[in-house]
Structures are given as C-alpha cells and as structure tokens.
Design an enzyme around this catalytic site. Structure first.
Site, PDB file in Angstrom:
ATOM      1  NE  ARG A  61       5.024  39.912  41.836  1.00  0.00           N
ATOM      2  CZ  ARG A  61       4.792  39.982  43.152  1.00  0.00           C
ATOM      3  NH1 ARG A  61       4.192  38.969  43.784  1.00  0.00           N
ATOM      4  NH2 ARG A  61       5.148  41.045  43.857  1.00  0.00           N
TER       5      ARG A  61
ATOM      6  N   GLY B  62      -2.977  40.052  51.435  1.00  0.00           N
ATOM      7  CA  GLY B  62      -2.593  41.418  51.093  1.00  0.00           C
ATOM      8  C   GLY B  62      -2.035  41.492  49.689  1.00  0.00           C
TER       9      GLY B  62
ATOM     10  CG  ASP C 140       6.666  37.345  53.804  1.00  0.00           C
ATOM     11  OD1 ASP C 140       6.201  38.323  54.421  1.00  0.00           O
ATOM     12  OD2 ASP C 140       6.441  37.128  52.600  1.00  0.00           O
TER      13      ASP C 140
ATOM     14  CE  LYS D  63       5.213  42.395  55.515  1.00  0.00           C
ATOM     15  NZ  LYS D  63       5.076  42.682  54.097  1.00  0.00           N
TER      16      LYS D  63
ATOM     17  NE  ARG E 120       3.464  37.541  59.541  1.00  0.00           N
ATOM     18  CZ  ARG E 120       3.514  37.212  58.252  1.00  0.00           C
ATOM     19  NH1 ARG E 120       4.502  37.653  57.507  1.00  0.00           N
ATOM     20  NH2 ARG E 120       2.591  36.443  57.733  1.00  0.00           N
TER      21      ARG E 120
HETATM   22  C1  S3P Z   1       4.866  40.160  48.615  1.00  0.00           C
HETATM   23  C2  S3P Z   1       5.506  41.242  49.153  1.00  0.00           C
HETATM   24  C3  S3P Z   1       5.762  41.410  50.595  1.00  0.00           C
HETATM   25  C4  S3P Z   1       5.537  40.108  51.370  1.00  0.00           C
HETATM   26  C5  S3P Z   1       4.325  39.379  50.912  1.00  0.00           C
HETATM   27  C6  S3P Z   1       4.414  39.038  49.442  1.00  0.00           C
HETATM   28  C7  S3P Z   1       4.654  40.122  47.163  1.00  0.00           C
HETATM   29  O1  S3P Z   1       4.917  42.410  51.093  1.00  0.00           O
HETATM   30  O2  S3P Z   1       5.458  40.353  52.745  1.00  0.00           O
HETATM   31  O3  S3P Z   1       4.149  38.176  51.640  1.00  0.00           O
HETATM   32  O4  S3P Z   1       4.378  39.024  46.615  1.00  0.00           O
HETATM   33  O5  S3P Z   1       4.784  41.164  46.520  1.00  0.00           O
HETATM   34  P1  S3P Z   1       5.348  43.983  51.015  1.00  0.00           P
HETATM   35  O6  S3P Z   1       5.554  44.275  49.587  1.00  0.00           O
HETATM   36  O7  S3P Z   1       4.200  44.785  51.563  1.00  0.00           O
HETATM   37  O8  S3P Z   1       6.573  44.093  51.850  1.00  0.00           O
END
Ligand code: S3P
Length: 450
Positions: free
Chosen positions: A37, A105, A332, A359, A363
């Site tokens: 971010r 992701g 996580d 994920k 998982r």
């Molecule tokens: C994250 C949100 C989570 C998490 C990922 C980091 C983020 O995913 O599993 O490792 O930084 O916004 P989801 O928003 O899909 O649950």
C-alpha cells in the site's frame, strides 16, 4: 514463464529437525500488506513519499516494479528504505509491457483497482499459482465503476487486459466475502471517481488501506455496520500528498517463529515492532486461549498502526474452537495455527475457512495434507478444519508446498519439535514474503539441513 515459475522449475528441498530451545531477539521483516500500500499510494500522490522498513520480498518488489512501469519514480535509498515520486490520482501512464505480479494476489488486485480509475490499459499476469486464482471478485465492482476487461479466461483468471475507465463512477458496493483486497481495489478506483465511493463489508477486514489513505490526505470515514462489519466512505478526487511511512514488522511473518517458540521446549524469543492492529491479531488471541505465553510491552503507533514488543515463551497448549467471525483477522495464519494445534492436547476446531481455498494454494486441503503425512489426525469437514492434538507430532513426512510460502514455513516450524524430521519439497517461495526466514530461524537455534 514468469520469474517465480522459473523458481518452481528448480525446487530446493529442506529438512527441519528437533531442535534445542530457540532464543534471541529478532525483528521480522516489514508488513507485506502495508508495504504494498505504501508503494501504491506513494505512486498515486503528488510529491515525495519515503518508506522505511519496507518488506523487500518478491511480492512487494513486483509491486514496486509495476509502479515504475506505470510512471512513478521508485528508488531504493538504503536497506529497506525507499522513495517514491508519484504521478497523482488518475495519473498512471500506459505501461510498455505486461505487469508481472509473480505470486502476489494482493499486489495484483490492488493495482487493478488503481489502474481501473485511469484512462489506460494494462496486461496483468503472474505465476502459475496466481494464474489459478479468481479475479472476477475484483473485476465485477471495477466494471461497475466503468473499467472493462478483455481476454479474460474463465473466472476472470490471469493473464488479462484491464481497460481503465475514462470517467470512473463512484459506487456503493457490498463485498460478497470479507476481503481487504476487494475493498481496497474499489477504494483505489474510487480515488479517481467524482463523489463518494462506499464499501460495505459484513465482516471487517484489515483496514490498512483506509488508515493509509487518511495518512496521505484523503477524506475517508469508517463506521461500524451490523455486529462485525464496517461501512467505508471515500470522497473521490482528493489531492494525495506524499508522506512518510514507517512499516512495522509483519505479524503474519512473526507467526512462524512465534509458534516455533511455543512448541520447542525451553524457548524464549523477543519480537520487536510487531504490528498489533486488532484486525490482524486473531492468531495471538487464539494462541492465548490455547494457553500460550505471549507478553506485550512498549505499545506505540505510527500513522494509525499500533505496534508492540512481544515476548513468547514455550507453553503447554490445549485445543480450542476458533469461531468463523475471527477468520478475517487471522486469514493467513491458519496453517501455522494448525501446527500449534497438532502439538496441543485436545481437539482444535477452526470454523468458516472457505476463503483458504483460494489463497496461494488450496490451503484447507494443503494444511490437512501437511499434517496427515506427518502422522497427525486431521479432518476437513465442509469449510471447517479439525485437528486432533496429541501433545506431540510423529513427523517423518515430505510436505508438498504447492508454490505457497506459508505452507513451506509452517512445515519447517513443525519439524523443529516433531519426533522425526519434516522435509519440504521447495523453499524458494519463502522469498515472496520472508526472504531471511531460514537464516533468522537458524540464528535462533533452528536445525535445518538440505
Ligand atoms: C491482504 C488481504 C488478505 C490476505 C492477503 C493480504 C491484503 O486477502 O490473505 O495475504 O493485504 O489486503 P483477502 O483480502 O483476499 O482475504
């Protein structure tokens, strides 16, 4: 073939074995969510952003590269110290080549949101793990805001081209699942839209985007919604100003040595600067319910993100039931919690884990398999995971890591206290989130051998 696909083509196995007590003081790397971010908001701001403590893992480095490709100046000025000169809200330039997010992701989905509000197009791609993950959940709201997608595979999977909106429209969006990635993508697109973009989530997810948007000068208001939810309203087209960001240590990375300290007899480890945002600390709550000794001191904060020093000592653990509404605050951490549960006395039931299936790997199944091959009785019942703790783990298994850093680290932690060594098929993906995991654990007394 992306960089992380090349890594997967040359796996590096490792074995972890029963170790003497783990002791020392460490600072685990910077928080991954905040690092992504800080780079993205720095790139969408006017002026200079300085970041200290950035996670220099592959996931975040891919986001840094994508910000450069979109026109921001991103520079490393020292160890974990970075500077970003942004292009302003909606100021991204057309990238010359596809954006490769590797295994991440979060990087991919947040940048999709940021690109959706700009009049450009970009090709999004990633490794085999990321190519298998659903993107429809992000594309749906972005299309409502005026973006378009082309060449998407079924379910909106990568690689795909995203055409940003020339005139993005603000929306009110109810996220279908508790996901900070969906929420953040909508808010980042909403920066470019006139008027107020609103996201309503039934279960509150991590709020780093909201806190950081405020820190960079946006007008954003978050209120409670129902018993566990939030409503977030962002006023569009702000001028974001470059800011200083201090990235605290990542609680999701600390989770691995924390569980190691709890299960290896005689251990005593101090962790400095761990982020303790309540939307991230479900694991600590759960471990404490199981009987873990985790002491918090020196609580402080920066830019709305609290942090503390944690002292963790080896503890006798007991099985507990983890309620589904806690999942977003520890999404996580279930893999390593399952390891702790295997060493506990009694049954641990973890409820409402459907999101674990999408994920970096599935998982839910991978965690069950990791425990099963090491002699632990475990069951997946619908979306719940049930682990029979017997106070010890036989070990002796080979764990398939499925291009998933957290499976690799969880299995290595398990081997440190198991009766027989635990082997993993590949360590390379640990570099996505915790590049120094192996040397840091060795420094604390962990025994790993290749
Ligand atoms: C994250 C949100 C989570 C998490 C990922 C980091 C983020 O995913 O599993 O490792 O930084 O916004 P989801 O928003 O899909 O649950």
């Amino acid at each position: 073939m992306t960089h992380s696909d090349r890594l997967a083509a040359h796996p590096t196995p490792l074995e972890s074995r029963s170790s003497g007590s783990l002791t020392g003081k460490v600072r685990v790397p910077g928080d991954k969510s905040i690092s992504h971010r800080a780079l993205i908001l720095g790139a969408l701001s006017v002026g200079q952003t300085t970041i200290s403590g950035l996670l220099e893992g592959e996931d975040v480095l891919n986001t840094a590269k994508s910000m450069q490709a979109l026109g921001a100046k991103v520079e490393r000025t020292g160890p974990f110290a970075w500077q970003v000169r942004g292009v302003g809200v909606a100021g991204f330039a057309q990238p010359a080549s596809p954006l490769d997010f590797g295994n991440s992701g979060t990087g991919c989905r947040l940048v999709m949101g940021a690109v959706a509000g700009c009049p450009i197009s970009a090709v999004f791609d990633g490794d085999a793990s990321l190519r298998s993950r659903p993107m429809r959940r992000i594309l749906d709201p972005l299309e409502l805001m005026g973006a378009r997608t082309g060449e998407a595979k079924e379910g909106g999977r990568l690689p795909l081209t995203l055409y940003g909106a020339r005139d993005p429209v603000p929306i009110l969006y109810r996220t279908p699942v508790a996901s900070a990635q969906i929420k953040s993508a909508v808010l980042l697109a909403g920066l470019a839209a006139p008027g107020v973009t609103t996201v309503i989530e039934q279960e509150a997810s991590r709020d780093h985007t909201e806190l950081m948007l405020k820190h960079f000068g946006a007008q954003i208001v978050s209120t409670n919604e129902g018993s566990h939810g939030r409503k977030i309203a962002l006023t569009g087209q702000p001028e974001l100003h470059g800011a200083d960001v201090v990235v605290p240590a990542d609680p999701s990375s600390a989770a691995f040595p924390i569980v190691a300290a709890l299960i290896v007899e005689g251990s005593d480890i101090v962790f400095s600067d761990v982020m303790t945002n309540p939307l991230r600390t479900g694991l600590f709550t759960t471990l404490r319910e199981m009987g873990a000794s985790i002491e918090e001191s020196d609580v402080r904060g920066d830019a709305g993100e609290p942090m503390a020093t944690l002292r963790v000592r080896a503890s006798k653990l007991r099985g507990v039931e983890v309620p589904p509404e806690r999942a977003p605050s520890m999404i996580d951490e279930y893999l390593v919690l399952a390891v702790a549960a295997a060493f506990a006395e009694g049954t641990t039931i973890m409820r409402g884990l459907q999101e674990l299936r999408v994920k970096e790997s599935d998982r839910l199944e991978a965690t069950a398999e990791m425990l099963r091959v090491n002699g632990v009785k475990v069951e997946v019942a619908g979306d719940d995971l049930i682990v029979e703790g017997r106070g010890h783990v036989p070990g002796g298994g080979l764990v398939a890591t499925h291009m998933d850093h957290r499976i690799a680290m969880s299995a290595l932690v398990m081997g440190l206290a198991a009766d027989k060594p635990v082997k993993i098929d590949d360590t390379s993906f640990i570099a996505t989130s915790f590049p120094d995991f192996i040397p840091m654990m060795r420094g604390l007394g962990a025994e790993f051998s290749s």
